[in-house]
Design a protein around this motif. Structure first.
Motif, PDB file in Angstrom:
ATOM      1  N   ALA A  60      15.486 -10.652  -5.534  1.00  0.00           N
ATOM      2  CA  ALA A  60      14.883 -11.022  -4.252  1.00  0.00           C
ATOM      3  C   ALA A  60      14.376  -9.789  -3.515  1.00  0.00           C
ATOM      4  O   ALA A  60      13.279  -9.797  -2.935  1.00  0.00           O
ATOM      5  N   LEU A  61      15.149  -8.705  -3.536  1.00  0.00           N
ATOM      6  CA  LEU A  61      14.729  -7.484  -2.859  1.00  0.00           C
ATOM      7  C   LEU A  61      13.484  -6.898  -3.520  1.00  0.00           C
ATOM      8  O   LEU A  61      12.529  -6.499  -2.836  1.00  0.00           O
ATOM      9  N   LEU A  62      13.474  -6.843  -4.845  1.00  0.00           N
ATOM     10  CA  LEU A  62      12.311  -6.315  -5.546  1.00  0.00           C
ATOM     11  C   LEU A  62      11.073  -7.159  -5.253  1.00  0.00           C
ATOM     12  O   LEU A  62       9.984  -6.628  -5.009  1.00  0.00           O
ATOM     13  N   GLY A  63      11.227  -8.473  -5.258  1.00  0.00           N
ATOM     14  CA  GLY A  63      10.098  -9.348  -4.959  1.00  0.00           C
ATOM     15  C   GLY A  63       9.586  -9.142  -3.547  1.00  0.00           C
ATOM     16  O   GLY A  63       8.370  -9.172  -3.301  1.00  0.00           O
ATOM     17  N   LEU A  64      10.506  -8.933  -2.589  1.00  0.00           N
ATOM     18  CA  LEU A  64      10.089  -8.706  -1.217  1.00  0.00           C
ATOM     19  C   LEU A  64       9.315  -7.400  -1.089  1.00  0.00           C
ATOM     20  O   LEU A  64       8.289  -7.329  -0.396  1.00  0.00           O
ATOM     21  N   VAL A  65       9.793  -6.351  -1.775  1.00  0.00           N
ATOM     22  CA  VAL A  65       9.088  -5.069  -1.740  1.00  0.00           C
ATOM     23  C   VAL A  65       7.695  -5.213  -2.339  1.00  0.00           C
ATOM     24  O   VAL A  65       6.700  -4.712  -1.791  1.00  0.00           O
ATOM     25  N   ARG A  66       7.594  -5.885  -3.468  1.00  0.00           N
ATOM     26  CA  ARG A  66       6.281  -6.065  -4.106  1.00  0.00           C
ATOM     27  C   ARG A  66       5.338  -6.845  -3.181  1.00  0.00           C
ATOM     28  O   ARG A  66       4.153  -6.528  -3.076  1.00  0.00           O
ATOM     29  N   LEU A  67       5.847  -7.862  -2.518  1.00  0.00           N
ATOM     30  CA  LEU A  67       5.021  -8.629  -1.601  1.00  0.00           C
ATOM     31  C   LEU A  67       4.565  -7.750  -0.438  1.00  0.00           C
ATOM     32  O   LEU A  67       3.385  -7.746  -0.061  1.00  0.00           O
ATOM     33  N   ALA A  68       5.491  -6.996   0.141  1.00  0.00           N
ATOM     34  CA  ALA A  68       5.142  -6.154   1.280  1.00  0.00           C
ATOM     35  C   ALA A  68       4.119  -5.092   0.884  1.00  0.00           C
ATOM     36  O   ALA A  68       3.185  -4.786   1.645  1.00  0.00           O
TER      37      ALA A  68
ATOM     38  N   ALA B   6       7.889   0.426   2.155  1.00  0.00           N
ATOM     39  CA  ALA B   6       7.482  -0.976   2.330  1.00  0.00           C
ATOM     40  C   ALA B   6       8.371  -1.698   3.327  1.00  0.00           C
ATOM     41  O   ALA B   6       7.900  -2.546   4.100  1.00  0.00           O
ATOM     42  N   LEU B   7       9.674  -1.356   3.367  1.00  0.00           N
ATOM     43  CA  LEU B   7      10.618  -2.074   4.242  1.00  0.00           C
ATOM     44  C   LEU B   7      11.138  -1.175   5.349  1.00  0.00           C
ATOM     45  O   LEU B   7      12.207  -1.449   5.920  1.00  0.00           O
ATOM     46  N   SER B   8      10.420  -0.137   5.661  1.00  0.00           N
ATOM     47  CA  SER B   8      10.914   0.821   6.652  1.00  0.00           C
ATOM     48  C   SER B   8      11.189   0.158   7.998  1.00  0.00           C
ATOM     49  O   SER B   8      12.090   0.569   8.734  1.00  0.00           O
ATOM     50  N   ALA B   9      10.429  -0.880   8.329  1.00  0.00           N
ATOM     51  CA  ALA B   9      10.592  -1.512   9.645  1.00  0.00           C
ATOM     52  C   ALA B   9      11.836  -2.375   9.742  1.00  0.00           C
ATOM     53  O   ALA B   9      12.267  -2.727  10.844  1.00  0.00           O
ATOM     54  N   VAL B  10      12.434  -2.745   8.623  1.00  0.00           N
ATOM     55  CA  VAL B  10      13.553  -3.693   8.679  1.00  0.00           C
ATOM     56  C   VAL B  10      14.776  -3.224   7.903  1.00  0.00           C
ATOM     57  O   VAL B  10      15.769  -3.939   7.823  1.00  0.00           O
TER      58      VAL B  10
ATOM     59  N   ARG C 167       0.557 -11.240  -6.490  1.00  0.00           N
ATOM     60  CA  ARG C 167      -0.875 -11.353  -6.791  1.00  0.00           C
ATOM     61  C   ARG C 167      -1.643 -11.971  -5.624  1.00  0.00           C
ATOM     62  O   ARG C 167      -2.796 -11.633  -5.384  1.00  0.00           O
ATOM     63  N   HIS C 168      -0.997 -12.900  -4.929  1.00  0.00           N
ATOM     64  CA  HIS C 168      -1.646 -13.605  -3.819  1.00  0.00           C
ATOM     65  C   HIS C 168      -0.732 -13.522  -2.599  1.00  0.00           C
ATOM     66  O   HIS C 168      -0.119 -14.518  -2.197  1.00  0.00           O
ATOM     67  N   PRO C 169      -0.625 -12.341  -2.014  1.00  0.00           N
ATOM     68  CA  PRO C 169       0.370 -12.137  -0.944  1.00  0.00           C
ATOM     69  C   PRO C 169       0.144 -13.015   0.277  1.00  0.00           C
ATOM     70  O   PRO C 169       1.091 -13.329   1.002  1.00  0.00           O
ATOM     71  N   GLY C 170      -1.089 -13.444   0.490  1.00  0.00           N
ATOM     72  CA  GLY C 170      -1.323 -14.304   1.647  1.00  0.00           C
ATOM     73  C   GLY C 170      -0.622 -15.640   1.567  1.00  0.00           C
ATOM     74  O   GLY C 170      -0.473 -16.337   2.581  1.00  0.00           O
ATOM     75  N   ASP C 171      -0.178 -16.025   0.366  1.00  0.00           N
ATOM     76  CA  ASP C 171       0.472 -17.319   0.214  1.00  0.00           C
ATOM     77  C   ASP C 171       1.860 -17.372   0.851  1.00  0.00           C
ATOM     78  O   ASP C 171       2.478 -18.447   0.900  1.00  0.00           O
ATOM     79  N   TRP C 172       2.350 -16.211   1.328  1.00  0.00           N
ATOM     80  CA  TRP C 172       3.655 -16.284   2.006  1.00  0.00           C
ATOM     81  C   TRP C 172       3.584 -17.175   3.242  1.00  0.00           C
ATOM     82  O   TRP C 172       4.591 -17.731   3.680  1.00  0.00           O
ATOM     83  N   HIS C 173       2.386 -17.347   3.793  1.00  0.00           N
ATOM     84  CA  HIS C 173       2.246 -18.207   4.967  1.00  0.00           C
ATOM     85  C   HIS C 173       2.602 -19.658   4.650  1.00  0.00           C
ATOM     86  O   HIS C 173       2.943 -20.415   5.565  1.00  0.00           O
TER      87      HIS C 173
ATOM     88  N   GLY D 283      -1.210  -4.341   8.749  1.00  0.00           N
ATOM     89  CA  GLY D 283      -1.031  -5.306   9.830  1.00  0.00           C
ATOM     90  C   GLY D 283      -0.364  -6.580   9.352  1.00  0.00           C
ATOM     91  O   GLY D 283       0.533  -7.121  10.012  1.00  0.00           O
ATOM     92  N   GLU D 284      -0.786  -7.065   8.205  1.00  0.00           N
ATOM     93  CA  GLU D 284      -0.195  -8.286   7.651  1.00  0.00           C
ATOM     94  C   GLU D 284       1.256  -8.049   7.253  1.00  0.00           C
ATOM     95  O   GLU D 284       2.105  -8.925   7.394  1.00  0.00           O
ATOM     96  N   ARG D 285       1.537  -6.811   6.776  1.00  0.00           N
ATOM     97  CA  ARG D 285       2.918  -6.490   6.399  1.00  0.00           C
ATOM     98  C   ARG D 285       3.815  -6.515   7.625  1.00  0.00           C
ATOM     99  O   ARG D 285       4.928  -7.033   7.592  1.00  0.00           O
ATOM    100  N   ARG D 286       3.327  -5.941   8.727  1.00  0.00           N
ATOM    101  CA  ARG D 286       4.143  -5.966   9.962  1.00  0.00           C
ATOM    102  C   ARG D 286       4.392  -7.401  10.411  1.00  0.00           C
ATOM    103  O   ARG D 286       5.487  -7.743  10.857  1.00  0.00           O
TER     104      ARG D 286
END
Length: 1016
Positions: A54-62, A31-35, A103-109, A68-71
């Protein structure tokens, strides 16, 4: 391999991870291979409250995002610090919001846009998001999306506690409105059959909501025809204005609105809507009409219900009906304190709340426990309800705003208010962080190490989160409990209790010993004053017996306790039969304390008070010590002169106003210098204490009342010369302020240096005009120089052309001719401070235009003129210093004193003001600041000069306050010298330090003067 792993583990531990093994696995995942190798990410994770979470939450979101959205997320995350801080900060502080993003990953925007520190979204902003919701689940999602932004501003520090709580209340308001609109859309017949208003209560009503809290409301309804529409005949179900049908329809709407907010679905819940604060609580109808509410509150309501209504405000539904409800209820709230046993009822209710806390939780209860949030809230609300009956400035429903208002009004000491404010903010922030983690309604401090660690880190304790959190929490809790006990249970008599029973009885033997211990020089005389004030069985004597033990201690916290007690007896004798006087001192602790300060700090203020004892009232009102604006004061003076029958009566009225305002200014100066609180052993100035600001404020106030006095005296003089305004004055007349008066730098004992100028009116004989103008000037000085017991206002016109030998008044043309042909360097120097102050404003402006070329010469000063100014200064130092004076401590003419600083600044003005307009000011400090900004004076040198000037000015003011007469040197009497030291901020016994500091600071200033003035 093992070495690299150990290195990684150490790095993760240094960044605050508690489970480095899991953290390494997550970082190495797909999930975080790019960073994963980006060091910025690890630093940002380490800055969060819980890096592991925070790290676990970021992985779950990614993982929840498409490739494409993950990148896009990861690219934005590494490139944009605002998003990085906001997203990771939220994930580290809130597991629940991490679940929402999974649950709603698009909300990161919603977190991409950086919110500046001053951005404060309101109800309308939130409504734009929530009204788009098509169903209750969509409303829940929209609510969480808005909550993400609030939490981000919170954890990143771009919104403080007050702002975040207000945003949460605004979000709750918008949610209630959206839910009510949704209910109305589902039940249009019910919506059409009633007017429904939702009244926010509790923290929602007070605009200080938590992240997770029951949202307390009250519902009020009316038929849909207006407040005054008649009810229908009984039994007519089709009548348009039937109250019963309206209430039934409103009840269904309200119930549906509550369910939309409170029900739990796959999207979770928003929060419970609690209507239990309504009349009769759970046993009463959910919705009532306005008249039904009023009938209940008039007949049956308990004290706590009025306390709850203090925070009521309309939040949703019919706005006009909500306003009508508030207009009807508000008077009842502010009459509640008149109820029998009101204070006792409120105190008992608080005790019951504490008693009902389970024993196992009382030490962890952040809200209800001793030293918790409710202690602050109940204390503030009790003081509001008692004093807010007559002081409408105390009626805010927001705790911290109300606390600030209480402090501003003197109902709570400034130090106490600051301590409560700090503690309440910290405790509320703890509460917010605890609730934010799982978005659950709780007020218990967690008991696991992991939760406490996260909480401590989230509050800024990074080195040792557990110890830092516990120490700060306990410190604030102790302070809250102490102040709660003081303000809530003993709001008036806390200081009396501290003195002990023997002190409060004022028995002769105990009193003599106590007085000696407190530092009274003449205990026998003090006892006579006490007996005169407190003997007998009258109500007045009883109140005095309550007040005097406190006042004695306050008087003792001064250089002259005996003078303070004597002054208090004189004021009490003068006002003892006035019903408001002792009530003011008994009920307004700040007023009694201020009076003690004023009476024991010198002679000037008490002498003024003795001549107008009713001015004590100025000490008891929130704005009593704030000087009126210049326009208002001048209007009052001119009106008083206009009402007078004779010029002498007019001048007497002017002197009376001057006396009152001089007392107001002196009292405010003394009180702000020493501070309102006397719970310390030594006088400590308040945190915001600024000697320069105090000097400027005194100068501005004395200038205002002096110019108003001159305007009034001028009006009286003109009326005298023109026979009561029967004929217009044949010449326009203006008074030009000079010296300290023109510079708006007057002290308590300053003379008023002036010039008089006139201009004949068109068609008037020049001789007649000059005669009338001279008569006005003579009459003005006569009226102001009538001997009185007040400090005199000496009108000094010796700076006029030809000095004492020249005419008192000149025409504008005569001034022009003189300055063009005869003016000397010292006269141009003196004109630097000239400014119109009274009389014809147009003439004053023309005079200024006339003199500007002379005081701001286009060519500056030639060498001879500079030498002449230096000769004049040296001559003044040698000839005008009083014989026997110590040049190292003479505030005006001595080394580094006022004259040194002022002549240095004025030389710069004469040389440079023509080309540098910023130097064209009459004030010393303003001119010095301008010269510094223009690069003419080094900032360090300017600071030294400014410090010396402020200090010398304060010494002169102190001497006048202490001795009651002006002086430029420190007093010789030891008690007076000690009083000056106290005014200047030195503890008892530090007179030597004061003198040494004065000599040191003025010596530094003299060194700067030698370089800038004498050496150039």
């Amino acid at each position: 391999m093992q070495g690299r792993r150990s290195s990684t583990f150490s790095r993760l531990l240094r960044h605050g991870f508690t489970d480095p093994g899991t953290a390494e696995r997550l970082l190495n995942g797909d999930a975080l291979s790019a960073v994963r190798s980006d060091p910025v990410l690890l630093d940002a994770l380490g800055a969060t409250a819980d890096p592991d979470q925070a790290l676990l939450g970021l992985v779950r979101l990614a993982e929840a995002l498409a490739d494409g959205e993950r990148r896009t997320l990861l690219d934005t995350l590494t490139a944009a610090k605002p998003l990085r801080d906001r997203l990771l900060g939220v994930l580290g502080a809130s597991e629940a919001l991490g679940d929402h993003l999974a649950r709603h990953p698009g909300d990161w925007h919603a977190l991409v846009t950086y919110e500046a520190a001053d951005l404060h979204p309101g109800v309308d902003d939130f409504e734009r998001v929530l009204t788009a919701a098509a169903d209750p689940d969509a409303l829940r999602r929209g609510y969480r999306r808005c909550l993400l932004g609030i939490a981000a501003r919170d954890v990143c520090g771009t919104g403080d506690l007050v702002r975040i709580a207000a945003e949460l209340a605004d979000l709750a308001t918008a949610t209630l409105r959206a839910a009510l609109a949704m209910a109305a859309a589902e039940q249009p017949q019910d919506a059409a059959a009633c007017r429904l208003s939702v009244i926010g209560m509790g923290k929602c009503g007070g605009h200080e909501l938590n992240y997770v809290s029951d949202v307390d409301v009250i519902f009020v309804a009316e038929p849909p025809g207006g407040d005054q529409a008649p009810a229908s005949p009984a039994g007519d179900p089709g009548a348009p204005f039937d109250e019963g049908r309206a209430v039934q329809a409103a009840t269904r709407l309200a119930a549906r609105m509550m369910r939309i907010c409170s029900d739990t679905t796959a999207e979770g819940t928003i929060w419970p809507v609690d209507a239990n604060l309504r009349p009769e609580g759970k046993n009463g109808p959910l919705v009532r009409t306005l008249s039904s509410h009023l009938a209940y509150y008039k007949r049956w309501a308990k004290t706590w219900e009025f306390q709850a209504l203090l925070k009521a405000r309309p939040v949703a539904g019919d706005a006009a009906l909500g306003a009508a409800y508030m207009d009807a209820i508000r008077p009842m709230v502010w009459q509640a304190a008149d109820r029998e046993h009101f204070v006792t009822d409120v105190q008992q209710m608080r005790r019951r709340v504490v008693d009902n806390i389970p024993a196992a939780q009382v030490e962890r209860e952040l809200k209800l426990g001793p030293g918790g949030l409710r202690d602050v809230e109940f204390a503030v609300q009790l003081l509001q309800l008692v004093h807010g009956r007559t002081d409408t400035s105390l009626r805010s429903g927001t705790t911290l705003t109300a606390l600030a208002d209480l402090a501003a009004g003197g109902y709570v000491g400034r130090a106490d208010a600051a301590s409560l404010d700090d503690a309440y903010r910290f405790l509320r922030l703890m509460e917010h962080r605890i609730q934010l983690q799982k978005l659950r309604r709780t007020h218990l401090v967690p008991d696991t190490e992991a939760d406490l660690r996260r909480l401590g880190r989230g509050l800024g304790f990074r080195a040792d989160p557990l110890a830092g959190l516990n120490g700060e929490w306990k410190r604030h809790a102790r302070e809250v409990r102490r102040l709660h006990e003081k303000l809530f249970y003993r709001p008036l008599l806390d200081a009396v209790a501290q003195l002990g029973p023997d002190d409060t009885r004022l028995r002769p033997g105990a009193a003599r010993e106590r007085l000696q211990a407190l530092g009274y020089a003449d205990p026998a005389a003090a006892i006579r004053h006490l007996e005169a004030l407190a003997s007998g069985v009258s109500r007045k004597a009883a109140i005095q017996r309550t007040l005097l033990p406190v006042l004695l201690a306050w008087f003792a916290d001064s250089a002259d306790p005996d003078a303070g007690l004597l002054g208090f007896r004189k004021v009490s004798d003068a006002l003892g039969r006035t019903p408001w006087y002792l009530r003011l001192l008994r009920d307004e602790g700040a007023a009694a304390q201020r009076l003690a300060r004023v009476l024991s700090s010198g002679r000037l203020a008490p002498d003024l008070l003795m001549r107008a004892p009713e001015a004590v009232a100025l000490l008891g009102t929130p704005d009593g010590l704030r000087p009126p604006g210049h326009a208002a004061l001048e209007q009052e003076v001119l009106a008083a002169v206009g009402r007078a029958d004779t010029p002498e009566q007019g001048a007497a009225a002017v002197r009376g106003i001057r006396r009152r305002e001089l007392f107001r200014t002196a009292a405010a100066d003394l009180i702000d210098t020493y501070g309102d609180d006397v719970e310390h052993d030594e006088p400590t100035a308040p945190a915001e204490w600024d000697p320069g600001a105090l000097v400027d404020r005194v100068a501005a106030a004395v200038y205002g009342l002096t110019s108003a006095t001159l305007s009034g005296a001028l009006r009286a003089a003109v009326r005298s010369v023109t026979d009561g305004d029967a004929q217009p004055l044949p010449s326009r007349f203006a008074v030009i302020a000079m010296g300290r008066f023109g510079g708006r730098e007057l002290g308590y004992g300053s003379d008023a240096d002036v010039l008089f100028v006139h201009e004949p009116r068109e068609g008037v004989d020049q001789t007649e005009a000059a005669r009338a103008a001279g008569a006005v000037a003579d009459e003005l000085r006569r009226l102001l120089q009538v001997p009185t017991a007040d400090p005199p206002l000496i009108i000094d016109a010796d700076l006029r052309p030809e000095g004492k030998s020249g005419p008192l008044v000149r025409s504008l043309a005569s001034y022009q001719a003189y300055y063009r042909r005869w003016s000397l360097v010292w006269e141009r120097h003196a004109l630097l401070r000239a400014a119109p102050v009274a009389g014809d404003p147009g003439l004053g402006e023309r005079f200024v235009a006339l003199i500007d070329p002379y005081r701001y010469p286009e060519a500056g000063l030639d060498d001879e003129a500079v030498r002449e100014i230096r000769r004049l200064k040296a001559r003044m130092e040698s000839e005008r210093m009083p014989r026997g004076s110590d040049p190292t401590t003479h505030a005006k003419l001595g080394r580094g004193g006022l004259s040194d600083v002022e002549w240095t600044v004025q030389l710069l003005q004469l040389e440079h003001a023509a080309r540098l307009p910023s130097l064209r000011t009459t004030g010393t400090r303003r001119a010095l600041a301008a010269a510094t900004a223009e690069g003419l004076v080094d900032a360090a040198d300017a600071a030294v000069l400014d410090d010396a000037w402020v200090l010398a000015t304060r010494v002169r003011n102190a001497v006048m306050l202490v001795r009651g007469r002006p002086g430029d040197t420190f007093p010789g009497d030891s008690r007076e010298l000690a009083a000056v030291a106290r005014y200047l901020g030195y503890p008892p016994g530090h007179v030597g330090d004061m003198l040494e500091d004065y000599r040191r600071r003025t010596r530094r200033a003299r060194a700067v003067v030698e370089r800038l003035f004498y050496e150039g």
